[in-house]
Motif scaffolding. Sequence first.
Motif, short mmCIF file in Angstrom:
data_model
loop_
_atom_site.label_atom_id
_atom_site.label_comp_id
_atom_site.label_asym_id
_atom_site.label_seq_id
_atom_site.Cartn_x
_atom_site.Cartn_y
_atom_site.Cartn_z
N ALA A 168 0.84 -1.20 0.00
CA ALA A 168 0.00 0.00 0.00
C ALA A 168 0.87 1.25 0.00
CB ALA A 168 -0.93 -0.01 1.20
N PHE A 169 1.91 1.27 0.84
CA PHE A 169 2.82 2.43 0.84
C PHE A 169 3.49 2.58 -0.52
CE2 PHE A 169 2.45 2.47 5.48
CZ PHE A 169 2.41 3.83 5.71
N ASN A 170 3.94 1.45 -1.09
CA ASN A 170 4.61 1.53 -2.39
C ASN A 170 3.68 2.06 -3.48
OD1 ASN A 170 7.03 0.68 -1.40
ND2 ASN A 170 6.85 -1.44 -2.11
N ALA A 171 2.45 1.54 -3.50
CA ALA A 171 1.50 2.00 -4.52
C ALA A 171 1.19 3.48 -4.32
CB ALA A 171 0.22 1.17 -4.44
N SER A 172 1.05 3.90 -3.07
CA SER A 172 0.70 5.29 -2.81
C SER A 172 1.81 6.23 -3.27
CB SER A 172 0.39 5.51 -1.32
OG SER A 172 1.57 5.56 -0.56
N GLU A 173 3.06 5.82 -3.03
CA GLU A 173 4.19 6.65 -3.43
C GLU A 173 4.37 6.64 -4.95
OE1 GLU A 173 6.59 8.48 -1.47
OE2 GLU A 173 5.10 8.28 0.12
N ALA A 174 4.25 5.45 -5.53
CA ALA A 174 4.49 5.35 -6.98
C ALA A 174 3.44 6.12 -7.77
CB ALA A 174 4.49 3.88 -7.40
N LEU A 175 2.19 6.07 -7.31
CA LEU A 175 1.10 6.65 -8.10
C LEU A 175 0.56 7.94 -7.51
CD1 LEU A 175 -0.83 3.36 -9.01
CD2 LEU A 175 1.07 4.45 -10.21
N GLY A 219 9.98 -2.81 -11.41
CA GLY A 219 10.63 -2.88 -12.72
C GLY A 219 10.00 -2.01 -13.80
N GLU A 220 8.90 -1.36 -13.48
CA GLU A 220 8.27 -0.51 -14.50
C GLU A 220 8.52 0.96 -14.22
OE1 GLU A 220 4.37 -0.94 -16.04
OE2 GLU A 220 4.41 -3.12 -15.79
N THR A 221 8.84 1.73 -15.26
CA THR A 221 8.99 3.16 -15.08
C THR A 221 7.60 3.79 -15.06
OG1 THR A 221 11.07 3.08 -16.25
CG2 THR A 221 10.06 5.24 -16.01
N ILE A 222 7.35 4.55 -14.03
CA ILE A 222 6.03 5.17 -13.90
C ILE A 222 6.00 6.42 -14.78
CG2 ILE A 222 4.40 6.19 -12.26
CD1 ILE A 222 4.91 3.14 -11.88
N SER A 223 5.02 6.47 -15.67
CA SER A 223 4.94 7.56 -16.64
C SER A 223 4.71 8.91 -15.95
CB SER A 223 3.78 7.29 -17.60
OG SER A 223 3.35 8.51 -18.18
N SER A 224 5.57 9.88 -16.29
CA SER A 224 5.38 11.20 -15.67
C SER A 224 4.30 12.01 -16.37
CB SER A 224 6.71 11.97 -15.63
OG SER A 224 7.26 12.03 -16.90
N LEU A 226 1.30 10.56 -16.52
CA LEU A 226 0.15 10.15 -15.72
C LEU A 226 0.33 10.53 -14.25
CD1 LEU A 226 -0.62 6.60 -17.17
CD2 LEU A 226 -2.02 8.66 -17.39
N VAL A 227 1.54 10.33 -13.75
CA VAL A 227 1.83 10.64 -12.34
C VAL A 227 2.82 11.80 -12.32
CG1 VAL A 227 2.58 9.76 -10.13
CG2 VAL A 227 1.50 8.21 -11.77
N LEU A 228 2.33 12.98 -12.00
CA LEU A 228 3.19 14.16 -12.08
C LEU A 228 4.21 14.14 -10.95
CD1 LEU A 228 0.40 16.84 -12.61
CD2 LEU A 228 1.65 15.56 -14.35
N PRO A 229 5.48 14.52 -11.25
CA PRO A 229 6.47 14.65 -10.18
C PRO A 229 5.94 15.62 -9.12
CG PRO A 229 7.50 14.86 -12.33
CD PRO A 229 6.03 14.85 -12.56
N MET A 230 6.19 15.32 -7.85
CA MET A 230 5.56 16.07 -6.77
C MET A 230 6.52 17.12 -6.19
SD MET A 230 3.49 14.42 -3.59
CE MET A 230 2.63 15.40 -2.34
N ASN A 231 6.08 18.37 -6.23
CA ASN A 231 6.77 19.45 -5.50
C ASN A 231 6.27 19.42 -4.08
OD1 ASN A 231 8.39 21.06 -7.33
ND2 ASN A 231 6.46 21.57 -8.36
N CYS A 232 7.15 19.31 -3.10
CA CYS A 232 6.66 19.29 -1.72
C CYS A 232 7.05 20.57 -0.99
CB CYS A 232 7.17 18.05 -0.99
SG CYS A 232 6.35 16.56 -1.58
N ILE A 270 -4.46 5.14 -12.15
CA ILE A 270 -4.71 3.97 -11.31
C ILE A 270 -4.92 2.74 -12.20
CG2 ILE A 270 -6.20 2.96 -9.53
CD1 ILE A 270 -4.81 5.50 -8.55
N LEU A 271 -5.73 2.89 -13.24
CA LEU A 271 -6.06 1.73 -14.09
C LEU A 271 -4.83 1.24 -14.86
CD1 LEU A 271 -9.61 2.72 -15.40
CD2 LEU A 271 -8.99 1.18 -13.52
N THR A 272 -3.96 2.18 -15.29
CA THR A 272 -2.80 1.80 -16.09
C THR A 272 -1.85 0.87 -15.31
OG1 THR A 272 -2.93 3.88 -17.26
CG2 THR A 272 -0.82 2.74 -17.37
N TYR A 273 -1.77 1.10 -14.01
CA TYR A 273 -0.79 0.32 -13.23
C TYR A 273 -1.44 -0.73 -12.34
CZ TYR A 273 2.45 3.71 -15.02
OH TYR A 273 3.20 4.46 -15.87
N GLN A 274 -2.72 -1.06 -12.60
CA GLN A 274 -3.38 -2.00 -11.70
C GLN A 274 -2.77 -3.40 -11.76
OE1 GLN A 274 -7.43 -3.25 -12.56
NE2 GLN A 274 -7.39 -2.12 -14.46
N HIS A 275 -2.07 -3.72 -12.87
CA HIS A 275 -1.45 -5.05 -12.93
C HIS A 275 -0.31 -5.19 -11.90
CE1 HIS A 275 0.87 -2.43 -15.59
NE2 HIS A 275 1.91 -3.22 -15.35
#
Lengths: 387, 284
Positions: A168-175, A219-224, A226-232, A270-275
Amino acid sequence: MSENKLVEEPRVLAGPQFNSGNFAVAEAALFAGLHGYFGYPITPSTTIMERLASRLPYVEKPGAFLQAEDEIASITAVIGCSWTRNKAMTATSGPGFSLMQEGIGLATFTETPLVVVNVMRGGPSTGLPTFPAQQELMQAHFGSHGDYMVPTFAPNNVQECFDLTIEAFNASEALRTPVFVLTDQILSTLKERFLIPKKENIELVNRSSPDNPHITWKGETISSNLVLPMNCFGEESKAFATGLSHDDTGHVDLSADTYELLMNRLKEKILTYQHLFPKPEKYLIDDADTVVVAYGSTARSAKYAVNSARKKGIKAGLYRLRTIWPFPKDDIIQSLRGKRIIVVEMSSGQLIWPVERYLKQDVEHIGYLRGSVPPPSLIRKKIEGVN
Amino acid sequence: MTLPMFVETHPRDELVRTERLPHIWCPGCGLGNILSGFTQAIINSKGTIPIDNQVVVSGIGCSGRFAGYVKVDSYHTTHGRAIPFATGLKLANKKLNVSVISGDGDLMTIGGNHLIHAARRNINLNVIFVNNFNYGMTGGQFGATTPHGAITTTSAKGNYEHPFSMPYLMASAGASYVARWTTLHLKQLEKSIENAFHHDGFSFIEVMSPCPKGFGRKNNFKTGLDQMRYFESASLKSDNINLKEATASMKLLDNLPVGEFIIDNKPSYLKVKEATILNNGGRT
């Protein structure tokens, strides 16, 4: 005061353990790098909070713990913590999950990574505080106003309480999304042997940033796109975020094009990376005529019933969901269409909705509302067609 | 001497997201003054608090839009929840100087529980409470600070509820810095915000602000200027007042006590927490 130096406890307790599901959730969060826990006491989730209150401020790389004034404050403080580029979570049960819905909407819309564990008990209202149920499956999908989807994972043993909390933590961070872990009162107190692996054996994911927009997960590069880099916050970026409709910079934009684009992207990511989400457990389904569909502690009873039926020569199987949302519709169609299906849940009818919708066939149902896991004999009789 | 008709930049442009202008606030609204005072306080505090450590959190409403205009890290939360968000931020990253700027309906009416608990904890936040005595953005309804008797769209014959006195409430709840000004007191406000930035604990500044469209025109202040004139004639600097008397009736003959009411150096949430953890539970 300066002479006092805190003796730090180890953050990760590697090795075999014998403890409860709630203990495993708390230790998994520490393992994943939790920095902020904000919560409100509510049965049967409270022992997660108690464990973290006595651990999080005292471990290596200590984090923040706050017992908030209510669950609305808890979830909102979790969002605040996450915007400092730190991992944050809360845990709750039914009534608290209802109060958190406002913040959950805000977290999805501002794409805030965080984890909410909902230890389910019987509802509605105050309901059955100390007995299990599975009545928040739909709330996990539709609880807050507006369209959104939160990845929702459901363990059914203590090892999985640990493993799926890490996932859950990994999915939340990745997406860049909130993620739910749905457990229940049985899992919260059930003690089992489980293993906390060595740190180097588990992949931990950290969200992307403008400096590092290309993160990988499994092993998959998360598309930027779909998932925008986060300014904190605190990173000299003049970050801004709002619960209003906004463009990719985060600023308010109520135009039709921007809103539609944003809503579609949030769903798409979410749907793109559900696998990459936890896969269902398929137990003896290949040759099965009758398949029980279940999740959580109900599936433990269902598996027992399937084994009993097999002993009597009945070709029964179990399809156990570990990811509830997004619903694994393609897999369930491919694995189960045409078979006799029995959905078993501790609810008068929530899991049965997506199963019927995607299989497009008649589905039998056990909706058990007696504040306990449906007994194996009940499920076995249904498989046998006795009742 | 001729003055230029246009200036290219404003001296505080570095702290305003100028690309977001013009702002949504009405003519006569006091929020522009507060933006001006707040940004000036950030500039004045540059030496001790780097601008990159400044954070603004707002809720919902006209004041809630503050976060979108000030050019520091900023977040626009849901209605009433600016303080919990700010709490999460501050506890997770202590170097941030976190200011909550929002309205009376947001912070006190819907968010009142969070506000009193933050004050009770004496948590290290600066709250700038913009009190315009009504819900401006939704068209002028009464809220928890609307004076008794005031006309609003949901109290057409006069508000039959009683308002909170914010300084009195905040002091009772445990806030360790409590001040009140109006948008007329720009310099005092600026200094007060600076003091709040440097105060170790929960700081609360109420800023009474004109809202001609939502509140004023129904309650004898036809324009923003009329309400500013009232602030000028009614304000009474009373640092040592009994806070029970720190009311805001908005009635022509009543005083409007303003000033720095409470400056208490009791240990802040973070200080107590650190000491407790280091002493393994020993009380300080």
